[in-house]
Design an enzyme around this catalytic site. Structure first.
Site, PDB file in Angstrom:
ATOM      1  CG  ASP A  76      40.218  49.245  39.668  1.00 30.26           C
ATOM      2  OD1 ASP A  76      40.014  48.013  39.582  1.00 30.26           O
ATOM      3  OD2 ASP A  76      39.408  50.098  39.252  1.00 30.26           O
ATOM      4  CE  LYS A  98      38.431  41.982  38.545  1.00 27.24           C
ATOM      5  NZ  LYS A  98      38.070  43.401  38.742  1.00 27.24           N
ATOM      6  CD  GLU A 150      36.625  45.598  41.673  1.00 26.01           C
ATOM      7  OE1 GLU A 150      35.500  45.663  41.138  1.00 26.01           O
ATOM      8  OE2 GLU A 150      37.564  44.952  41.188  1.00 26.01           O
ATOM      9  CG  ASP A 195      31.896  48.155  41.060  1.00 24.43           C
ATOM     10  OD1 ASP A 195      31.996  48.377  39.836  1.00 24.43           O
ATOM     11  OD2 ASP A 195      32.865  47.894  41.784  1.00 24.43           O
TER      12      ASP A 195
END
Lengths: 176, 622
Positions: B26, B87, B184, B206
């Site tokens: 992850d 990211k 995800e 999420d």
């Protein structure tokens, strides 16, 4: 399997407008279980490449057959009939009805109870769609003039677009 | 140190189901994790200090990159060389980033790829992500005691093509064998084993540090079918911190210059206060600057007021996803909360209110995505799993191309099940036109100028004819990772052109090669050894796969001569794998075997499809 495969044969279903969509979905899952690239990641490269191709065709086939309008267009194409190449709609009554519905949709935000008005028009459109889908069922049961089927398909395209716009408006009303 | 070559007995067939090492990663905005399956149970792996969460922070020093907690500790002290939240930067061009103040010195002069100026020179966000991935892979390989045969890396469902490509590139730079990019929310659904719990429609909410995703899934017989996905790749807990920091600046009466100088410190305090408010009703905050000190209290009510607009934004996206999925809120059986930011009580409250159901929070929201990725990695690498799961995901954004007047023609609408191929036929606009410019865009808007440009390429050599006579078929292909490929062909003449869409924001092929070579120069022998082991793993995979296949249907699908030819090629690869010290030689031997087996594999795959529905008369009875 090639991309010219017959979608009905792929799912081993009769080539008809009335299909069992639950059965379609069950078979879709079975076919994807067999052919999805995730099932072949540890295999040789040829298998991975073919898995990808097969999975693409199965996805396209499933989504075509699942949606009644796409299914009708596909069935017609198997008979060499192309609604997208047919003359545009001449039906004055239908066009007037569409204009009225579009005006009604545009006026909803100014209504006293926009949510209720939005609900109302969505129900109206759904009824119109159901009626046209029944027309198609009738046509496929006893096919007559291709132009009739083409006109019904074109009308459904209008109605689905309108339904989409009505749903978008409803979502926006919810946010306000 | 020398490595002892393993020599197996000449006639011994390799173990068909040798356990292969697989890991799920992850790669998060604020922290990253690696997980693997041990005795069938997924678990995240801790570092030497017992920490599972690796802060996604890299500090570049002249002694090499430092990843994780040590880098984060230096973030305030050495902000210019310490990259946090990389990211958030990947997949964007320098120009796009310059519009937002990201707090780093950018250099976008070389190409559109943004570069961060550090003490070791220019560093791309992709390299930063690669360094994080490398650190996690090393952790996994040390813990498991061997080289990873396959990994699954998770990405936000709403990541676009450019961001997915950048993630793939980062994995390549890190030298990781990637089996799949996994969304995800889908990973979280897998970790919860929702398929075993309840059939029906579920929502995965999420909210991470820097991204928000909502996925609506239908679960049936072990098939996870994503119906719709939505999100925001620039909205997350970091924005909560920003809102709190802005409030502190306002309360303390700081000028914008003072605030900018204290930025990292303010954000750190904001985060601490936010986390404390999940346990208590108020938290102390303090601002110390050259001209004074301000002390205050952040109450939970104040926090709620600050973050409510952000939460509302996520709920708007939920509404859109429900509409796209064609389902109502009442149809949702269960809601799963994923991502550290769902620890914030207000988020839980609002989501529960919106879906009118208590969300599932049994699994650690920080770890659940990595756990799901580990399950999928184990299955994709070919280890027996005991459960028969299939994930069917969708593309999050519409893909299309530019037509006359700057309008977008959508070829693949958003929320189309992957993998998919769609084609459309176009024609020339002018008499005698011999070239066609193909401009690939992504987004929901009508005009090209409002969408994201992904790539441009030209189809040349179209035979000159009158306008509208040429037939140019443009095909879009999106694979299971969500990566796009576009090809165009003129049907009369057969001329064609195709590209794997390489966004201008990404690393060019040349840049990747250069970066890889740099690392090879640093450790040439190490690299060669690694490549050889990689090819050996590969060869073993191919041998295992073919032995298993032949045992299954070799008899039925091959005549004696064909079988003999394949057996010879298998033996040759086996021998090469045992004897060679050259990765290249082994790679060629694998390709040779593939060639010999191509027809057999094709027959096998076609039989596979035909037989899948055999015996379906049984289900007709139901």
């Amino acid at each position: 399997m090639s991309d010219t495969a017959n979608y009905f044969e792929l799912f081993q279903l009769p080539a008809s407008f009335d299909i069992d969509t639950d059965k379609l979905t069950r078979r879709y899952h079975i076919l994807q279980r067999a052919s999805h690239p995730d099932r072949h990641t540890h295999s040789v490269e040829t298998a991975q490449r073919l898995a990808l191709q097969h999975a693409m065709i199965i996805n396209e086939a499933y989504h075509t057959l699942k949606d009644p309008l796409q299914r009708a267009i596909y069935l017609l194409s198997l008979q060499g009939i192309r609604p997208d190449e047919a003359d545009s709609i001449q039906d004055g009554v239908f066009l007037m009805e569409q204009m009225a519905l579009r005006e009604e949709l545009a006026g909803i935000p100014q209504q006293a109870d926009p949510a209720a008005a939005s609900d109302h028009i969505q129900k109206t459109i759904q009824v119109l769609i159901t009626t046209r889908l029944n027309d198609l069922t009738g046509w496929f049961a006893a096919p007559d003039e291709p132009a009739v089927a083409c006109a019904t398909v074109q009308k459904l395209q209008f109605l689905y677009k309108l339904q989409q716009e009505a749903a978008t408006l409803a979502t926006h009303l919810n946010e306000a | 140190m020398s490595r002892l070559l393993q020599i197996s007995e000449p006639d011994a067939t390799p173990e068909p189901h040798q356990h292969r090492l697989a890991a799920g990663i992850d790669l998060g905005t604020t922290h990253s994790l690696v997980a693997t399956l041990r005795s069938g149970v997924p678990d995240t792996l801790p570092d030497g200090q017992g920490q599972h969460l690796l802060p996604s922070v890299v500090r570049y020093t002249t002694q090499g990159p430092v990843v994780g907690a040590a880098a984060r500790a230096a973030a305030t002290r050495d902000p210019q060389n310490t990259i946090v939240s990389a990211k958030r930067l990947i997949g964007y061009t320098a120009e796009q980033l310059a519009q937002n103040n990201i707090g780093y010195e950018l250099d976008g002069s070389e190409n559109a790829m943004p570069m961060l100026r550090t003490v070791v020179g220019l560093v791309s966000p992709v390299t930063v992500c690669a360094d994080i991935l490398k650190s996690l892979a090393e952790r996994a390989e040390t813990t498991l005691g061997g080289q990873l045969a396959g990994t699954v890396i998770t990405v936000p469902a709403y990541f676009d093509d450019a961001q997915r490509q950048a993630t793939r590139d980062a994995a390549r730079l890190a030298g990781l064998p990637v089996l799949r990019l996994l969304n995800e929310p889908t990973a979280a659904a897998l970790a919860y084993g929702l398929d075993r719990a309840t059939a029906g429609i579920h929502a995965i909410y999420d909210l991470g540090g820097g991204t928000f995703d909502i996925s609506i899934l239908r679960l049936h017989d072990g098939v996870f079918e994503v119906l719709a996905t939505g999100g925001d790749t620039a909205l997350g807990g970091d924005d909560f911190d920003q809102a709190i920091a802005d409030w502190m600046v306002c309360q303390a009466g700081l000028t914008s210059d003072q605030a900018a100088a204290l930025r990292r410190n303010l954000l750190q305090q904001a985060r601490t206060a936010k986390e404390a408010l999940s346990e208590q009703d108020s938290a102390p905050v303090q601002v110390t600057w050259t001209k004074g000190v301000w002390r205050g209290e952040l109450s939970r009510a104040q926090l709620d007021e600050l973050i409510d607009p952000l939460i509302r934004q996520t709920l708007r996206t939920c509404r859109q996803a429900l509409q796209d999925a064609g389902v109502n809120r009442q149809d949702i059986a269960q809601v799963v909360l994923v991502g550290g930011s769902t620890r914030t009580l207000r988020v839980r409250e609002q989501v529960a209110g919106f879906f009118d159901t208590m969300p599932l929070t049994d699994l650690d929201p920080d770890r659940v995505v990595a756990l799901g990725a580990a399950i999928q990695a184990n299955s994709l690498v070919g280890n027996p799993t005991g459960q028969d799961v299939l994930l069917l995901d969708v593309n999050p954004l519409s893909l299309g191309l530019e037509t006359m007047g700057g309008l977008v023609e959508k070829i693949i609408p958003r929320n189309t099940t992957l993998p998919i191929a769609r084609a459309q036929t176009f024609t020339t606009a002018k008499d005698g036109q011999t070239a066609l410019s193909v401009h690939v865009v992504q987004g929901e808007r009508e005009y090209v100028s409002d969408c994201r440009s992904l790539a441009r390429f030209e189809l040349r050599g179209i035979p000159p004819r009158v306008a509208g006579a040429a037939r140019i078929r443009v095909t879009f292909t999106v694979d299971a990772d969500g990566l796009l490929q576009v090809s165009a062909a003129e049907q009369g003449s057969g001329i064609s052109a195709d590209i794997t869409v390489k966004p201008s924001s990404g690393l060019s092929e040349a840049a990747i090669t250069r970066l890889l070579q740099d690392s090879i120069e640093h450790a040439a022998e190490d690299m060669a050894a690694r490549q050889l082991i990689e090819q050996k793993v590969n060869a073993q995979r191919v041998l295992d796969a073919l032995h298993a296949a032949l045992a299954d249907d070799g008899e039925a699908l091959l005549d004696t001569a064909e079988r003999a030819q394949i057996d010879t090629a298998l033996a040759e690869l086996q021998a090469t794998a045992e004897q060679t010290r050259e990765a290249g030689e082994l790679k060629a031997a694998i390709a040779a075997l593939e060639q010999v087996c191509a027809l057999y594999v094709e027959r096998r795959m076609n039989t596979n499809i035909r037989q899948a529905l055999a015996g379906q008369s049984v289900d007709d009875i139901h």
